[in-house]
Write an enzyme that holds these catalytic residues in place. Structure first.
Site, PDB file in Angstrom:
ATOM      1  N   TYR A 171     -16.259  19.004  -9.183  1.00  0.00           N
ATOM      2  CA  TYR A 171     -16.720  19.637  -8.171  1.00  0.00           C
ATOM      3  C   TYR A 171     -17.662  18.944  -7.110  1.00  0.00           C
ATOM      4  O   TYR A 171     -18.739  19.330  -7.071  1.00  0.00           O
ATOM      5  CB  TYR A 171     -17.070  21.336  -8.464  1.00  0.00           C
ATOM      6  CG  TYR A 171     -17.074  22.056  -7.318  1.00  0.00           C
ATOM      7  CD1 TYR A 171     -15.826  22.554  -6.605  1.00  0.00           C
ATOM      8  CD2 TYR A 171     -18.066  22.446  -6.526  1.00  0.00           C
ATOM      9  CE1 TYR A 171     -15.714  23.430  -5.775  1.00  0.00           C
ATOM     10  CE2 TYR A 171     -18.080  23.512  -5.676  1.00  0.00           C
ATOM     11  CZ  TYR A 171     -16.889  23.795  -4.894  1.00  0.00           C
ATOM     12  OH  TYR A 171     -16.672  24.870  -4.020  1.00  0.00           O
ATOM     13  N   ASP A 207     -18.178  22.745 -12.103  1.00  0.00           N
ATOM     14  CA  ASP A 207     -17.624  21.373 -12.822  1.00  0.00           C
ATOM     15  C   ASP A 207     -18.365  20.199 -12.421  1.00  0.00           C
ATOM     16  O   ASP A 207     -18.530  20.093 -10.978  1.00  0.00           O
ATOM     17  CB  ASP A 207     -16.276  21.757 -12.764  1.00  0.00           C
ATOM     18  CG  ASP A 207     -15.836  22.885 -13.353  1.00  0.00           C
ATOM     19  OD1 ASP A 207     -15.769  22.911 -14.797  1.00  0.00           O
ATOM     20  OD2 ASP A 207     -15.107  23.706 -12.818  1.00  0.00           O
ATOM     21  N   PHE A 245     -20.759  28.390  -3.768  1.00  0.00           N
ATOM     22  CA  PHE A 245     -20.487  29.662  -3.384  1.00  0.00           C
ATOM     23  C   PHE A 245     -21.147  30.687  -4.472  1.00  0.00           C
ATOM     24  O   PHE A 245     -21.125  30.478  -5.490  1.00  0.00           O
ATOM     25  CB  PHE A 245     -19.305  30.353  -3.208  1.00  0.00           C
ATOM     26  CG  PHE A 245     -18.520  29.497  -1.699  1.00  0.00           C
ATOM     27  CD1 PHE A 245     -18.560  30.147  -0.559  1.00  0.00           C
ATOM     28  CD2 PHE A 245     -17.961  28.193  -1.694  1.00  0.00           C
ATOM     29  CE1 PHE A 245     -18.234  29.677   0.512  1.00  0.00           C
ATOM     30  CE2 PHE A 245     -17.497  27.809  -0.482  1.00  0.00           C
ATOM     31  CZ  PHE A 245     -17.649  28.262   0.772  1.00  0.00           C
TER      32      PHE A 245
HETATM   33  O1  LIG Z   1     -19.829  31.088  -9.069  1.00  0.00           O
HETATM   34  C1  LIG Z   1     -19.265  30.002  -8.597  1.00  0.00           C
HETATM   35  C2  LIG Z   1     -18.656  29.484  -9.561  1.00  0.00           C
HETATM   36  C3  LIG Z   1     -17.621  28.184  -9.248  1.00  0.00           C
HETATM   37  N1  LIG Z   1     -17.711  27.566  -8.077  1.00  0.00           N
HETATM   38  C4  LIG Z   1     -17.012  26.406  -7.798  1.00  0.00           C
HETATM   39  C5  LIG Z   1     -17.280  25.424  -8.578  1.00  0.00           C
HETATM   40  C6  LIG Z   1     -16.363  25.340  -9.745  1.00  0.00           C
HETATM   41  O2  LIG Z   1     -16.038  23.888 -10.179  1.00  0.00           O
HETATM   42  C7  LIG Z   1     -14.983  25.775  -8.968  1.00  0.00           C
HETATM   43  C8  LIG Z   1     -14.132  26.583  -9.919  1.00  0.00           C
HETATM   44  O3  LIG Z   1     -14.709  27.192 -10.792  1.00  0.00           O
HETATM   45  P1  LIG Z   1     -13.839  27.995 -12.047  1.00  0.00           P
HETATM   46  O4  LIG Z   1     -13.201  26.883 -12.744  1.00  0.00           O
HETATM   47  O5  LIG Z   1     -14.902  28.817 -12.564  1.00  0.00           O
HETATM   48  O6  LIG Z   1     -13.012  28.982 -11.052  1.00  0.00           O
HETATM   49  P2  LIG Z   1     -11.424  29.411 -11.419  1.00  0.00           P
HETATM   50  O7  LIG Z   1     -11.275  30.554 -10.960  1.00  0.00           O
HETATM   51  O8  LIG Z   1     -11.137  28.852 -12.830  1.00  0.00           O
HETATM   52  O9  LIG Z   1     -10.799  28.288 -10.236  1.00  0.00           O
HETATM   53  P3  LIG Z   1     -10.221  26.954 -10.277  1.00  0.00           P
HETATM   54  O10 LIG Z   1      -8.615  26.990 -10.465  1.00  0.00           O
HETATM   55  O11 LIG Z   1     -10.440  26.212  -9.264  1.00  0.00           O
HETATM   56  O12 LIG Z   1     -10.559  26.119 -11.807  1.00  0.00           O
HETATM   57  O13 LIG Z   1     -15.721  26.696  -8.162  1.00  0.00           O
HETATM   58  C9  LIG Z   1     -18.559  27.982  -7.280  1.00  0.00           C
HETATM   59  O14 LIG Z   1     -18.663  27.564  -6.251  1.00  0.00           O
HETATM   60  N2  LIG Z   1     -19.544  29.099  -7.456  1.00  0.00           N
END
Ligand SMILES: O=c1ccn([C@H]2C[C@H](O)[C@@H](COP(=O)(O)OP(=O)(O)OP(=O)(O)O)O2)c(=O)[nH]1
Length: 144
Positions: free
Chosen positions: A85, A82, A93
């Site tokens: 981020y 995002d 990662f």
């Molecule tokens: O392969 C990835 C996917 C995401 N991110 C980082 C950037 C991204 O902005 C953040 C959150 O990712 P995402 O929204 O897809 O994950 P979530 O499982 O929905 O976590 P959150 O609760 O932090 O939104 O994690 C990475 O470093 N690698």
């Protein structure tokens, strides 16, 4: 050319290179030596954080050779980075699942990314009918 501010987490890391004319996807490297057993999951640090351009997100996918070289797959299939981020500790990662015992070396190129413009804002408008013919579901056009 679009400028992106990037932070490297280690002084000895190779800098990202954009190879104009070949592919606009940019390879990313493991930031540490990683050893994994078959069936193990690990978030492999990529050693970078970025301030993405306003209105953009980044998509991270494995390199085509990643499974052949390391026996790992990316558990989220495509990572979405995002725009928000962008803090000093927001390191990227690679979520890896090992299908065999494997070693990934620091500096090994395991995935690639590109930036993409955000989609337009969306308003959902509820309706009972979409007024179109059904296309038919998965596999409905047959095998050949
Ligand atoms: O392969 C990835 C996917 C995401 N991110 C980082 C950037 C991204 O902005 C953040 C959150 O990712 P995402 O929204 O897809 O994950 P979530 O499982 O929905 O976590 P959150 O609760 O932090 O939104 O994690 C990475 O470093 N690698």
């Amino acid at each position: 050319m679009q400028k992106i501010r990037i932070k490297y987490f280690h002084d000895d890391m190779e800098k990202l290179t954009y190879i104009d004319g070949k592919s606009d996807w940019i390879d990313l490297r493991a930031a540490e030596d990683v050893e994994m057993k078959a069936g193990e999951f690990k978030l492999v640090p990529l050693g970078i954080a970025m301030e993405l351009p306003k209105g953009y997100e980044a998509h991270v996918v494995p390199r085509s050779s990643t499974y052949k070289n390391f026996g790992i797959i990316q558990t989220n299939h495509m990572g979405v980075i995002d725009e928000s981020y962008c803090g000093d500790n927001d390191q990227w990662f690679f979520p890896a699942y090992a299908l065999r015992d494997t070693k990934i070396g620091k500096g090994d190129r395991i995935c690639q990314f590109r930036i993409m413009e955000h989609q337009p804002a969306i308003l959902f408008e509820e309706t009972d009918s979409l007024d179109h013919e059904d296309r038919g579901g998965i596999g409905s056009t047959g095998r050949r």
